[in-house]
Design a protein around this motif. Structure first.
Motif, PDB file in Angstrom:
ATOM      1  N   ARG A  38       0.825  -1.196   0.000  1.00 39.58           N
ATOM      2  CA  ARG A  38       0.000   0.000   0.000  1.00 39.58           C
ATOM      3  C   ARG A  38       0.862   1.250   0.000  1.00 39.58           C
ATOM      4  O   ARG A  38       2.017   1.235   0.405  1.00 39.58           O
ATOM      5  CB  ARG A  38      -0.947   0.025   1.199  1.00 39.58           C
ATOM      6  N   GLN A  39       0.243   2.326  -0.463  1.00 40.63           N
ATOM      7  CA  GLN A  39       0.896   3.630  -0.415  1.00 40.63           C
ATOM      8  C   GLN A  39      -0.084   4.611   0.189  1.00 40.63           C
ATOM      9  O   GLN A  39      -1.107   4.957  -0.440  1.00 40.63           O
ATOM     10  CB  GLN A  39       1.336   4.085  -1.803  1.00 40.63           C
ATOM     11  N   ARG A  40       0.199   5.024   1.392  1.00 42.46           N
ATOM     12  CA  ARG A  40      -0.637   6.000   2.059  1.00 42.46           C
ATOM     13  C   ARG A  40      -0.297   7.393   1.575  1.00 42.46           C
ATOM     14  O   ARG A  40       0.784   7.635   1.060  1.00 42.46           O
ATOM     15  CB  ARG A  40      -0.455   5.873   3.577  1.00 42.46           C
ATOM     16  N   PRO A  41      -1.216   8.339   1.717  1.00 37.07           N
ATOM     17  CA  PRO A  41      -0.976   9.699   1.236  1.00 37.07           C
ATOM     18  C   PRO A  41       0.305  10.287   1.806  1.00 37.07           C
ATOM     19  O   PRO A  41       0.516  10.288   3.035  1.00 37.07           O
ATOM     20  CB  PRO A  41      -2.206  10.464   1.742  1.00 37.07           C
ATOM     21  N   GLY A  42       1.179  10.741   0.940  1.00 38.26           N
ATOM     22  CA  GLY A  42       2.419  11.367   1.363  1.00 38.26           C
ATOM     23  C   GLY A  42       3.486  10.413   1.838  1.00 38.26           C
ATOM     24  O   GLY A  42       4.530  10.848   2.327  1.00 38.26           O
ATOM     25  N   LYS A  43       3.260   9.099   1.692  1.00 38.70           N
ATOM     26  CA  LYS A  43       4.216   8.097   2.168  1.00 38.70           C
ATOM     27  C   LYS A  43       4.713   7.238   1.013  1.00 38.70           C
ATOM     28  O   LYS A  43       4.142   7.258  -0.084  1.00 38.70           O
ATOM     29  CB  LYS A  43       3.549   7.191   3.214  1.00 38.70           C
ATOM     30  N   GLY A  44       5.753   6.478   1.276  1.00 37.38           N
ATOM     31  CA  GLY A  44       6.238   5.531   0.290  1.00 37.38           C
ATOM     32  C   GLY A  44       5.440   4.237   0.337  1.00 37.38           C
ATOM     33  O   GLY A  44       4.568   4.045   1.193  1.00 37.38           O
ATOM     34  N   ARG A  45       5.731   3.358  -0.573  1.00 39.18           N
ATOM     35  CA  ARG A  45       5.045   2.084  -0.594  1.00 39.18           C
ATOM     36  C   ARG A  45       5.547   1.188   0.533  1.00 39.18           C
ATOM     37  O   ARG A  45       6.756   1.164   0.821  1.00 39.18           O
ATOM     38  CB  ARG A  45       5.237   1.396  -1.945  1.00 39.18           C
ATOM     39  N   GLU A  46       4.640   0.457   1.153  1.00 41.53           N
ATOM     40  CA  GLU A  46       4.981  -0.479   2.215  1.00 41.53           C
ATOM     41  C   GLU A  46       4.186  -1.768   2.013  1.00 41.53           C
ATOM     42  O   GLU A  46       2.975  -1.734   1.764  1.00 41.53           O
ATOM     43  CB  GLU A  46       4.659   0.113   3.594  1.00 41.53           C
ATOM     44  N   TRP A  47       4.880  -2.889   2.139  1.00 37.73           N
ATOM     45  CA  TRP A  47       4.134  -4.125   2.010  1.00 37.73           C
ATOM     46  C   TRP A  47       3.357  -4.358   3.285  1.00 37.73           C
ATOM     47  O   TRP A  47       3.801  -3.991   4.372  1.00 37.73           O
ATOM     48  CB  TRP A  47       5.041  -5.293   1.656  1.00 37.73           C
ATOM     49  N   VAL A  48       2.189  -4.990   3.157  1.00 34.31           N
ATOM     50  CA  VAL A  48       1.380  -5.258   4.341  1.00 34.31           C
ATOM     51  C   VAL A  48       1.083  -6.748   4.507  1.00 34.31           C
ATOM     52  O   VAL A  48       0.903  -7.214   5.636  1.00 34.31           O
ATOM     53  CB  VAL A  48       0.055  -4.469   4.328  1.00 34.31           C
ATOM     54  N   ALA A  49       1.031  -7.503   3.401  1.00 33.96           N
ATOM     55  CA  ALA A  49       0.710  -8.926   3.515  1.00 33.96           C
ATOM     56  C   ALA A  49       1.321  -9.683   2.355  1.00 33.96           C
ATOM     57  O   ALA A  49       1.397  -9.166   1.241  1.00 33.96           O
ATOM     58  CB  ALA A  49      -0.807  -9.131   3.531  1.00 33.96           C
ATOM     59  N   GLY A  50       1.763 -10.896   2.626  1.00 29.23           N
ATOM     60  CA  GLY A  50       2.336 -11.729   1.602  1.00 29.23           C
ATOM     61  C   GLY A  50       1.911 -13.171   1.769  1.00 29.23           C
ATOM     62  O   GLY A  50       1.536 -13.605   2.872  1.00 29.23           O
ATOM     63  N   ILE A  51       1.983 -13.929   0.674  1.00 30.98           N
ATOM     64  CA  ILE A  51       1.546 -15.323   0.728  1.00 30.98           C
ATOM     65  C   ILE A  51       2.443 -16.182  -0.152  1.00 30.98           C
ATOM     66  O   ILE A  51       2.823 -15.811  -1.264  1.00 30.98           O
ATOM     67  CB  ILE A  51       0.054 -15.442   0.327  1.00 30.98           C
ATOM     68  N   HIS A  52       2.802 -17.311   0.401  1.00 34.68           N
ATOM     69  CA  HIS A  52       3.631 -18.294  -0.279  1.00 34.68           C
ATOM     70  C   HIS A  52       2.889 -18.869  -1.487  1.00 34.68           C
ATOM     71  O   HIS A  52       1.668 -18.764  -1.590  1.00 34.68           O
ATOM     72  CB  HIS A  52       3.965 -19.395   0.730  1.00 34.68           C
ATOM     73  N   THR A  53       3.649 -19.495  -2.390  1.00 34.66           N
ATOM     74  CA  THR A  53       3.073 -20.012  -3.626  1.00 34.66           C
ATOM     75  C   THR A  53       1.856 -20.901  -3.419  1.00 34.66           C
ATOM     76  O   THR A  53       0.859 -20.771  -4.115  1.00 34.66           O
ATOM     77  CB  THR A  53       4.133 -20.792  -4.406  1.00 34.66           C
ATOM     78  N   GLY A  54       1.953 -21.802  -2.446  1.00 33.79           N
ATOM     79  CA  GLY A  54       0.857 -22.736  -2.216  1.00 33.79           C
ATOM     80  C   GLY A  54      -0.205 -22.214  -1.280  1.00 33.79           C
ATOM     81  O   GLY A  54      -1.246 -22.853  -1.089  1.00 33.79           O
ATOM     82  N   GLY A  55       0.074 -21.081  -0.668  1.00 32.46           N
ATOM     83  CA  GLY A  55      -0.901 -20.485   0.241  1.00 32.46           C
ATOM     84  C   GLY A  55      -0.773 -20.919   1.682  1.00 32.46           C
ATOM     85  O   GLY A  55      -1.489 -20.416   2.554  1.00 32.46           O
ATOM     86  N   GLY A  56       0.146 -21.838   1.959  1.00 36.57           N
ATOM     87  CA  GLY A  56       0.247 -22.359   3.315  1.00 36.57           C
ATOM     88  C   GLY A  56       0.896 -21.422   4.310  1.00 36.57           C
ATOM     89  O   GLY A  56       0.680 -21.521   5.513  1.00 36.57           O
ATOM     90  N   TRP A  57       1.728 -20.514   3.814  1.00 40.08           N
ATOM     91  CA  TRP A  57       2.408 -19.562   4.697  1.00 40.08           C
ATOM     92  C   TRP A  57       2.011 -18.151   4.331  1.00 40.08           C
ATOM     93  O   TRP A  57       2.008 -17.775   3.160  1.00 40.08           O
ATOM     94  CB  TRP A  57       3.924 -19.701   4.552  1.00 40.08           C
ATOM     95  N   THR A  58       1.670 -17.387   5.338  1.00 39.08           N
ATOM     96  CA  THR A  58       1.299 -16.000   5.139  1.00 39.08           C
ATOM     97  C   THR A  58       2.108 -15.101   6.064  1.00 39.08           C
ATOM     98  O   THR A  58       2.565 -15.550   7.126  1.00 39.08           O
ATOM     99  CB  THR A  58      -0.195 -15.769   5.399  1.00 39.08           C
ATOM    100  N   TYR A  59       2.282 -13.866   5.658  1.00 37.55           N
ATOM    101  CA  TYR A  59       3.108 -12.923   6.399  1.00 37.55           C
ATOM    102  C   TYR A  59       2.405 -11.567   6.434  1.00 37.55           C
ATOM    103  O   TYR A  59       1.787 -11.168   5.451  1.00 37.55           O
ATOM    104  CB  TYR A  59       4.474 -12.776   5.721  1.00 37.55           C
ATOM    105  N   TYR A  60       2.556 -10.879   7.567  1.00 39.94           N
ATOM    106  CA  TYR A  60       1.917  -9.583   7.738  1.00 39.94           C
ATOM    107  C   TYR A  60       2.864  -8.628   8.456  1.00 39.94           C
ATOM    108  O   TYR A  60       3.686  -9.044   9.264  1.00 39.94           O
ATOM    109  CB  TYR A  60       0.644  -9.716   8.579  1.00 39.94           C
ATOM    110  N   THR A  61       2.711  -7.363   8.176  1.00 38.44           N
ATOM    111  CA  THR A  61       3.446  -6.376   8.949  1.00 38.44           C
ATOM    112  C   THR A  61       2.639  -5.998  10.192  1.00 38.44           C
ATOM    113  O   THR A  61       1.418  -6.205  10.248  1.00 38.44           O
ATOM    114  CB  THR A  61       3.751  -5.131   8.116  1.00 38.44           C
ATOM    115  N   SER A  62       3.324  -5.435  11.155  1.00 41.06           N
ATOM    116  CA  SER A  62       2.704  -5.168  12.458  1.00 41.06           C
ATOM    117  C   SER A  62       1.435  -4.329  12.406  1.00 41.06           C
ATOM    118  O   SER A  62       0.489  -4.610  13.123  1.00 41.06           O
ATOM    119  CB  SER A  62       3.725  -4.501  13.380  1.00 41.06           C
TER     120      SER A  62
END
Length: 123
Positions: A38-62
């Protein structure tokens, strides 16, 4: 050619929910690590969620952990982001992206991006 097309954004009230989708084409989706950035107004891009190829592992920022859920359906070449308990800090353009370099769930490089979908949290 490669395409990532996001949909589902809009205006939502604080405390509400919204679901985003990203339809992929032009590459082997099931072999790709996918991220929502995501890119919030006036900010740089930041990842917030990710998912492995098979979907078994997911990752999130705080900032979003416990409120956002990423998922994928490889048969439909689609990745999703369910966003709950939204607040004004979540107002942003949301992009899906394919990561080409990932370590410990953290993406370090992307090669393809969608055009983005706007989420605005406001009463």
């Amino acid at each position: 050619q490669v395409q990532l097309v996001e949909s589902g954004g809009g205006l939502v009230e604080p405390g509400g929910s919204v679901s985003l989708s990203c339809a992929a084409s032009g590459f082997t989706f099931g072999s790709a690590w996918m991220y929502w950035v995501r890119q919030r107004p006036g900010k740089g891009r930041e990842w917030v969620a990710g998912i492995h190829t098979g979907g078994g592992w997911t990752y999130y920022t705080s900032p979003v952990k416990g409120r956002f859920t990423i998922s994928r359906t490889n048969a439909k070449n689609t990745v999703y982001l369910q966003m709950d308990r939204l607040n004004s800090e979540d107002t942003a353009m949301y992009y899906c992206a394919r990561a080409t370099r990932v370590r410990g769930g953290t993406p370090y490089e992307y090669d393809y991006w969608g055009q983005g979908t706007q989420v605005t949290v406001s009463s």
